[in-house]
Design a protein around this motif. Structure first.
Motif, PDB file in Angstrom:
ATOM      1  N   UNK A 137      10.171  32.422   2.118  1.00  0.00           N
ATOM      2  CA  UNK A 137       9.969  33.636   2.904  1.00  0.00           C
ATOM      3  C   UNK A 137      11.082  33.887   3.915  1.00  0.00           C
ATOM      4  N   UNK A 138      12.179  33.165   3.764  1.00  0.00           N
ATOM      5  CA  UNK A 138      13.289  33.373   4.694  1.00  0.00           C
ATOM      6  C   UNK A 138      14.611  33.039   4.020  1.00  0.00           C
ATOM      7  N   UNK A 139      15.646  33.569   4.601  1.00  0.00           N
ATOM      8  CA  UNK A 139      17.014  33.281   4.163  1.00  0.00           C
ATOM      9  C   UNK A 139      17.739  32.672   5.348  1.00  0.00           C
ATOM     10  N   UNK A 140      17.733  31.354   5.384  1.00  0.00           N
ATOM     11  CA  UNK A 140      18.230  30.676   6.572  1.00  0.00           C
ATOM     12  C   UNK A 140      17.278  30.922   7.726  1.00  0.00           C
ATOM     13  N   UNK A 141      17.805  31.467   8.830  1.00  0.00           N
ATOM     14  CA  UNK A 141      16.961  31.799   9.977  1.00  0.00           C
ATOM     15  C   UNK A 141      16.468  33.238   9.926  1.00  0.00           C
ATOM     16  N   UNK A 142      16.775  33.951   8.864  1.00  0.00           N
ATOM     17  CA  UNK A 142      16.366  35.337   8.707  1.00  0.00           C
ATOM     18  C   UNK A 142      15.040  35.396   7.966  1.00  0.00           C
ATOM     19  N   UNK A 143      13.993  35.926   8.623  1.00  0.00           N
ATOM     20  CA  UNK A 143      12.672  36.014   7.985  1.00  0.00           C
ATOM     21  C   UNK A 143      12.553  37.294   7.177  1.00  0.00           C
ATOM     22  N   UNK A 144      11.859  37.208   6.063  1.00  0.00           N
ATOM     23  CA  UNK A 144      11.582  38.397   5.254  1.00  0.00           C
ATOM     24  C   UNK A 144      10.248  39.039   5.645  1.00  0.00           C
ATOM     25  N   UNK A 145       9.604  38.488   6.666  1.00  0.00           N
ATOM     26  CA  UNK A 145       8.326  39.029   7.138  1.00  0.00           C
ATOM     27  C   UNK A 145       8.600  39.992   8.286  1.00  0.00           C
ATOM     28  N   UNK A 146       8.262  41.257   8.093  1.00  0.00           N
ATOM     29  CA  UNK A 146       8.483  42.260   9.144  1.00  0.00           C
ATOM     30  C   UNK A 146       7.364  42.241  10.173  1.00  0.00           C
ATOM     31  N   UNK A 147       6.110  42.061   9.700  1.00  0.00           N
ATOM     32  CA  UNK A 147       4.951  42.072  10.595  1.00  0.00           C
ATOM     33  C   UNK A 147       3.939  41.034  10.120  1.00  0.00           C
ATOM     34  N   UNK A 148       3.346  40.347  11.075  1.00  0.00           N
ATOM     35  CA  UNK A 148       2.279  39.382  10.809  1.00  0.00           C
ATOM     36  C   UNK A 148       1.159  39.641  11.806  1.00  0.00           C
ATOM     37  N   UNK A 149       0.042  40.200  11.313  1.00  0.00           N
ATOM     38  CA  UNK A 149      -1.132  40.429  12.174  1.00  0.00           C
ATOM     39  C   UNK A 149      -2.118  39.299  11.939  1.00  0.00           C
ATOM     40  N   UNK A 150      -2.329  38.492  12.979  1.00  0.00           N
ATOM     41  CA  UNK A 150      -3.298  37.398  12.917  1.00  0.00           C
ATOM     42  C   UNK A 150      -4.586  37.861  13.597  1.00  0.00           C
ATOM     43  N   UNK A 151      -5.618  38.130  12.792  1.00  0.00           N
ATOM     44  CA  UNK A 151      -6.888  38.610  13.333  1.00  0.00           C
ATOM     45  C   UNK A 151      -7.671  37.510  14.038  1.00  0.00           C
ATOM     46  N   UNK A 152      -7.298  36.255  13.843  1.00  0.00           N
ATOM     47  CA  UNK A 152      -8.077  35.153  14.400  1.00  0.00           C
ATOM     48  C   UNK A 152      -7.724  34.828  15.845  1.00  0.00           C
ATOM     49  N   UNK A 153      -6.567  35.259  16.310  1.00  0.00           N
ATOM     50  CA  UNK A 153      -6.160  34.969  17.685  1.00  0.00           C
ATOM     51  C   UNK A 153      -7.019  35.798  18.636  1.00  0.00           C
TER      52      UNK A 153
END
Length: 580
Positions: A137-153
């Motif tokens: 899910x990443x290229x080195x330190x570059x993440x391919x995830x634009x948004x991560x919504x964690x409903x449990x927090x």
């Protein structure tokens, strides 16, 4: 409770977050175990004054659906009759128990005039979260995830989400660079299911593992669902440790993903690897209806799992042409409690009696109204709670809802008689595997009409699983068609012994299930969205257009009739689905 028969009517001009008081707590109602959740369609319900009186909170999903949160002390005893079957959120489970060549996906990478990889397209996975540190899910330190919504927090949310916490790409990349990533972004995938789905849908190419996601160039949007509330699990007799998620949280997750993709100016392919056997299996659940609604829009495609209920012996059906039909239900010795649903086609009314293994027979009243009937057997400690609904609002069918509490093991018999007139067909379903003992099942079961919701959604792409090594159907795969004859599943995609990224270990393992097929189909849909919208070949393509293209391009065997209840329109083939 919501008015006479919960009729659909105009309500006040509600905006996101209109509420009564918050009872002095900072916990969002969606996360608060002291609130009950109810799904509303067309914002039907009660007056603003009644909302304040009940200390209720309203949350908009979209123009068609909303969620009402009411303190449980105001709800009282939860009954199917009092709140309508469709308003009470259903609970969905993960559908689980080198495939890209088999799906015609890698060919679309190599074809010189295509070279599709999902560039400019968002892939959204609504599930158990993601191991954002995994290399796929990443290229080195570059993440391919634009948004991560964690409903449990446990946070009350903001203008972007009503509860939980959102992490954006910059924060995820900061976490990846740090010695302890989870101090910066404290979101984990506890069971690894979401990580596996995201990897198959859009993971990087890893030649050393012979692994690639279907759309390795796509941008990821992840929603980590919170687990279902305790009161719902108790109502549905779901084991306390079972991994299940609420229908309303899933709907909010999909809505968030669609909004964020629109914000980025990207079409979005959504993956739902979850399923439920609740409902009449004709696209009647609120989640199925919601997915149909958003699939009408350009830029949105949704892929869902057909489930793994084909041989579970959890479905019974019969044509009631005789005076009586007997349904034999074996209950295992370790069974703690469960529900089962009876759905009868109109215009008949049905008379039902329940016989215990000891031979005691109790009748269910057809005229008692909305009260929950309690069948208490003298010779066993079992109590059966029954809701008899002569006309369920969404389907018009007769619904008889059973909850077995502390059931005695042995053979139970449910005797079904018609009131008058010609006979008609009825169906019964038990909960999906994992929510009921494997020793509880119908003795004379039927493997068809076992595709789980939202696999009965009309406009979503429903994927069943097959073994790509020998082109054989996964033996546990859910089978169609729906009871009203709708074609489902739509197609088959690889889903047996697939290589998937493992959660928390940064390596790979094997997994099986129709949720994996949904993930591969989601990635395939992203490739079509790239060809259609990003490259301008079909700028306003909808989810329905993507679905029909994949159906048309599916690989079919010469000696088999299509569509059929096992394979739908055939095996997934992206390269054959792109117009020449």
């Amino acid at each position: 409770m919501f008015g006479s028969a919960d009729v659909e009517k105009n309500f006040i001009n509600m905006q996101q977050g209109i509420s009564g008081s918050s009872s002095g707590q900072n916990i969002a109602p969606a996360q608060n175990q002291e609130y009950g959740d109810f799904i509303l369609r067309n914002w039907e319900t009660i007056s603003e004054a009644d909302m304040k009186r009940m200390n209720a909170v309203f949350q908009k999903v979209n123009e068609m659906f909303g969620i009402l949160y009411i303190p449980l002390e105001q709800v009282g005893v939860l009954e199917i009759n009092s709140y309508t079957y469709s308003s009470i959120p259903k609970c969905y489970s993960p559908m689980d128990i080198n495939a890209m060549d088999a799906g015609g996906i890698s060919q679309s990478y190599r074809q010189p005039y295509l070279k599709l990889q999902g560039e400019g397209v968002a892939v959204a996975v609504i599930d158990s979260g993601i191991d954002y540190t995994h290399p796929v899910f990443r290229e080195g330190d570059r993440s391919r995830i634009a948004y991560l919504w964690d409903q449990t927090i446990m946070e009350s949310g903001n203008e972007a989400v009503p509860y939980g916490k959102v992490f954006v790409r910059e924060e995820i990349e900061q976490a990846i660079k740090s010695e302890n990533p989870y101090e910066t972004v404290p979101s984990r995938d506890e069971n690894g299911h979401g990580t596996a789905l995201a990897g198959l849908a859009a993971g990087n190419v890893v030649p050393s593992e012979n692994f690639s996601g279907a759309a390795p160039g796509a941008t990821l949007i992840i929603v980590k669902l919170k687990k279902a509330k305790t009161y719902l699990k108790e109502f549905y007799q779901i084991p306390p440790l079972a991994e299940v998620y609420q229908e309303d949280d899933i709907m909010l997750g999909v809505s968030y993903a669609v909004r964020m993709a629109k914000k980025m100016g990207m079409p979005v392919s959504v993956c739902l690897g979850l399923g439920s056997s609740q409902g009449a299996h004709i696209g009647d659940s609120e989640l199925s209806r919601y997915l149909d609604y958003i699939n009408e829009d350009a830029n949105v495609s949704v892929s869902v799992a057909a489930g793994n209920e084909g041989i579970a012996q959890h479905h019974f059906t019969a044509e009631l042409s005789e005076e009586q039909e007997t349904v034999e239900l074996k209950i295992g010795e370790q069974e703690g409690g469960f529900y089962t649903e009876f759905w009868g086609n109109p215009p008949d009314d049905y008379r039902i009696s329940v016989q215990s293994p000891a031979g005691e027979i109790l009748d269910i009243s057809t005229s008692i109204g909305s009260v929950t009937q309690k069948l208490s057997f003298i010779f066993t400690a079992t109590q059966v709670l029954v809701n008899y609904v002569k006309m369920e609002r969404s389907t018009g069918k007769q619904l008889i809802y059973f909850r077995f509490l502390h059931p005695a093991s042995g053979i139970w018999k449910i005797r079904v008689q018609k009131e008058k007139g010609p006979g008609n067909r009825f169906h019964m379903w038990l909960p999906v595997q994992g929510l009921i003992s494997q020793d509880t099942y119908f003795l004379q079961s039927n493997p068809y009409s076992t595709v789980t919701a939202p696999g009965d959604s009309v406009r979503s792409i429903t994927a069943t699983a097959y073994q790509y090594r020998d082109a054989s159907l996964f033996f546990q795969a859910g089978r169609g068609f729906t009871p009203d004859g709708q074609v489902t599943p739509d197609l088959a995609a690889p889903g047996v012994e697939l290589t998937v990224p493992l959660n928390g270990q940064q390596n790979f393992g094997k997994a099986t299930g129709s949720s994996l097929s949904a993930a591969i189909t989601c990635g395939a849909a992203a490739l079509l969205l790239e060809w259609a919208i990003v490259r301008g070949n079909l700028p306003y393509a909808s989810g329905s257009a993507v679905k029909f293209a994949l159906q048309k391009g599916a690989v079919r065997e010469e000696r088999m009739n299509y569509p059929n209840p096992e394979w739908g329109f055939g095996r997934l083939s992206v390269i054959d689905s792109i117009p020449e």
